[in-house]
Write a protein that holds these residues in place. Sequence first.
Motif, short mmCIF file in Angstrom:
data_model
loop_
_atom_site.label_atom_id
_atom_site.label_comp_id
_atom_site.label_asym_id
_atom_site.label_seq_id
_atom_site.Cartn_x
_atom_site.Cartn_y
_atom_site.Cartn_z
N SER A 173 -15.90 75.47 -78.28
CA SER A 173 -15.51 74.50 -80.02
C SER A 173 -16.19 73.08 -79.61
CB SER A 173 -13.88 73.49 -78.78
OG SER A 173 -13.98 72.66 -79.39
N ILE A 220 -7.92 70.48 -75.42
CA ILE A 220 -8.34 69.51 -75.03
C ILE A 220 -8.03 68.30 -74.97
CG2 ILE A 220 -9.87 67.91 -77.16
CD1 ILE A 220 -10.77 70.42 -78.06
N THR A 224 -18.44 71.19 -83.26
CA THR A 224 -17.81 71.05 -84.77
C THR A 224 -17.53 71.23 -85.90
OG1 THR A 224 -20.29 70.16 -84.59
CG2 THR A 224 -19.18 68.49 -84.15
N CYS A 239 -16.74 63.71 -76.03
CA CYS A 239 -15.20 65.63 -76.65
C CYS A 239 -16.84 66.25 -76.89
CB CYS A 239 -15.49 64.45 -78.25
SG CYS A 239 -13.77 63.38 -77.79
N HIS A 245 -11.23 68.32 -83.94
CA HIS A 245 -11.90 69.55 -83.23
C HIS A 245 -12.02 70.59 -84.30
CE1 HIS A 245 -7.75 72.08 -83.56
NE2 HIS A 245 -7.39 70.79 -83.37
N SER A 246 -12.45 72.17 -84.02
CA SER A 246 -12.93 73.24 -84.67
C SER A 246 -11.70 73.70 -85.15
CB SER A 246 -14.22 74.34 -84.51
OG SER A 246 -14.02 74.02 -82.45
N SER A 266 -6.74 63.59 -81.18
CA SER A 266 -7.00 64.38 -81.57
C SER A 266 -6.59 65.99 -82.41
CB SER A 266 -7.07 65.77 -79.04
OG SER A 266 -8.87 66.76 -80.45
N ASN A 294 -6.00 72.35 -78.95
CA ASN A 294 -5.75 71.17 -79.74
C ASN A 294 -5.27 70.67 -78.01
OD1 ASN A 294 -6.09 68.82 -80.08
ND2 ASN A 294 -4.39 68.57 -81.96
N ASN A 347 -10.73 62.33 -82.38
CA ASN A 347 -11.65 63.80 -81.61
C ASN A 347 -11.32 64.74 -83.16
OD1 ASN A 347 -12.71 65.93 -80.06
ND2 ASN A 347 -11.08 66.70 -80.34
#
Length: 862
Positions: free
Chosen positions: A572, A78, A574, A637, A531-532, A499, A75, A529
């Motif tokens: 990275s 990102i 979804t 993103c 994130h995974s 994020s 994160n 966003n």
Amino acid sequence: MRQSRQREKSLSQRSGIPSEIPKTYNPEGVEGRLYREWEEAGLFDADPDPEREPYCIVVPPPNVTGALHMGHALNNTIQDTLVRRARMKGFEALWLPGMDHASIALQNVVERKLQREEGKTRFDVGREAFLEKCQEFADESRKTILSQMRRMGASLDWRRLRFTMDEGYVEAVNEAFIRLYDEGLIYKGNRITNWCPKDRSAISDLEVNYESADGKLYGLRYRFSDGKGPGPDGESFAEVFSTRPETMLGDVALVVNPDDERYTELVGRRVTVPFVEREIEVFADSYVDPEFGNGVLKVTPAHDPNDFEIGERMGLEPVNVLNPDGTINENGARFAGMSREEARKAVVAALDSEGLLGEVRDHTFRIGKCDRCGTVIEPWLSEQWWVSMKPLAERAIESLERGEITVYPDSWRRETVRWLSNIHDWNVSRQLWWGHRIPVWYGPNGETVASKESPGEGYEQDPDILDTWFSSGLWPFATLGWPEETPDLDYFYPTSLLSTAREIMYLWVARMIMNGLHFRGEVPFRKVNVHSIVLAEDGTKMSKSKGNTIDPLDLFDEYGTDAVRFGLLYQSSTQDFAYSYERAQMGRAFVTKLWNAMRFIATGVFEGDGEASVSDRWIESAFNRCARDYDALLEECEFSEAMRRVYDFAWHEFADWYIEIAKTSPSSETSDVLRRVFIGILKLLHPVMPFATEEMARTLGASEYLMRQPMPVYDPALDDAEAERVLAATKAAVGAVRAFRNEANVSGELEGLLPDGVEADVFSKLAGVRVVERIGASRAALPAGDAVVEVALSEELRRGEISRLEKEVSRVAGEVSRAEKKLANEKFVERAPEPVVAAEREKLRANTALLETLRTRLEEYL
């Protein structure tokens, strides 16, 4: 020639390129030095500037309970990528740092430490002394976390570091509570909560982890108070099945379904609760499931949320049989003082001895456990402070449905709307010590006052603290100075993007949206966003107890920070992903590839004549499109796709092809083009790989930090479709010859004809083909896209080419047959999208033409 050499020499001297460039990039010797330079130069600082458009991200504050983990690494990468990109795009970009006090998490850590080191509980040392220990731990943990964030390369404005227990932030928390209280949106009430007996506190629904457990379903018998049986069988008791027999001590009623004919005669009768000798009535209520157990339900309003609602409807008085630590209280008669587990065994044994234990069945059910300490949660009636959520949720739902916040992926926007639409009131009080004390005071005459300070003599403050998520829900605007109307708040709010991981979409993100709209009248961020999650190598969730965690600092030491950052973004998406060390290796190899390209550019001498070649025009056009695609992907993103796009261009197009062309077929412009495109690549990658790119730019003589240089911008005028077509054909032709050499084990120069539409000098030198006007009948026809490359063959190679052509004819004939069958399928032609059908027809056309050419060539050899 001499002029060209002199030009390169003077360029090196002007740019300050060092005469000795290390053969390899050494992250250990670069990262700390560059970060200190950036920080000292104030490159991360951001202040309101009316001449610039603001861009702001507030970091999701890590808990001050220990080191950062792989989720933080992803994160932070990102966020840092987006903020650095925004700076280079001309925004006044603020990445605001901060940390959360994490009340229940930190208190658990300190309590375990206290027990381990001193053999004491927090109650032994007292509130004041315990809070001092919490503060000491938080201070040490903050130092560790801050150093780790710097190690990650995080370009945070450290002047603005916020902590949720700082004086200014406490002011914001108190202000929010008091406003909600004055508006009637906060109230105190007795409700069922999720109670953790170990923490002796209520916790949120979202902080309970549910899991399956194997247990028993016990038949509990209640004698009829009048001693008579319910029917012709003469039974003197009513039987109920329960997984928690100890809670029968707090039963206030039995209920059956009004449509269950088995128990029509039972309604209105009274039974006696064993051991406590409490007479209770049998009621009818449609909530009861006739299929569960035997269709009779015991009602324990103080220890079950559904029972609480039944009791509310029927006006039944709850009976609480538990102490805060989970032991049985005085209402439990002979079982008082026992733990829940002890009481369960004792109640079952006592029932059995008195003939009141019915059938005992094996049963699998769900139990809830505290997310922080793993203790089994007890549904427990207690007096708590609650926030009325529906009025707050309504505006948030409208905002999300109108698209005022863009969520990546959009499915999480829809999920958040669904959750908000079914929201319940929120219990915000916690019976803990570390955290924000509830700003409510109780007077000597029963007064209740919400105030930041004591209203006067004789007033005592509520002992509870606020749920951590109450304070963190104010984060986007409280960090910018709210409740004061500061220049920062006016300029940077609403923030640009948040994020986060999906795990806290409801705990945190949804609440920030509600609070932002309620207290500021605007959404707190324009984009979210989601994130995974980084999983362990085996695809399971990382856990210290499992011993499968990965320390990002170890990865930085082994591969370099840039390599790890690039590898994380490359993975990275979804979807959650199992961490792959191969991606860190890939990132390191990428840095090495770029470093080697930099050394070539810095030290090479390119002697060429004439204006810019087709290859020069091609690489600038291809870079122009790469910059456009890469920037668009980051805007949406799409980090994984963005990394793939820039990686493919930098590695394959630039390094593998253009640098090879520069070595063999330079023009007078090649040197400038090489440098210009490579610096452009460094700029694109700088937000992701800040250290290595800065060091390379500096080695090439850059006089300004990359962060202060503009991000490459797509320019339609640089698009050169003709140059890209020629180079595509040239690369295909060179690739065909190289593949032939590899397959036929051919070395040395070949003779061949110049294919149509290729760059002659590049083809000749990279393919190792001496272009001639004519060749004999013994030749190889090498498919190269839509074209065919023809090279002369010796007798030995002729026989090998016959074998190769036969295989190729068979392969292409198979492709033609496949396409013909597909297009002969009427359903496919009718139902498939037109572009798909058109693509199949084009494949059939191209392969049919190629097959005819191959067969013709084969016949010539036979």
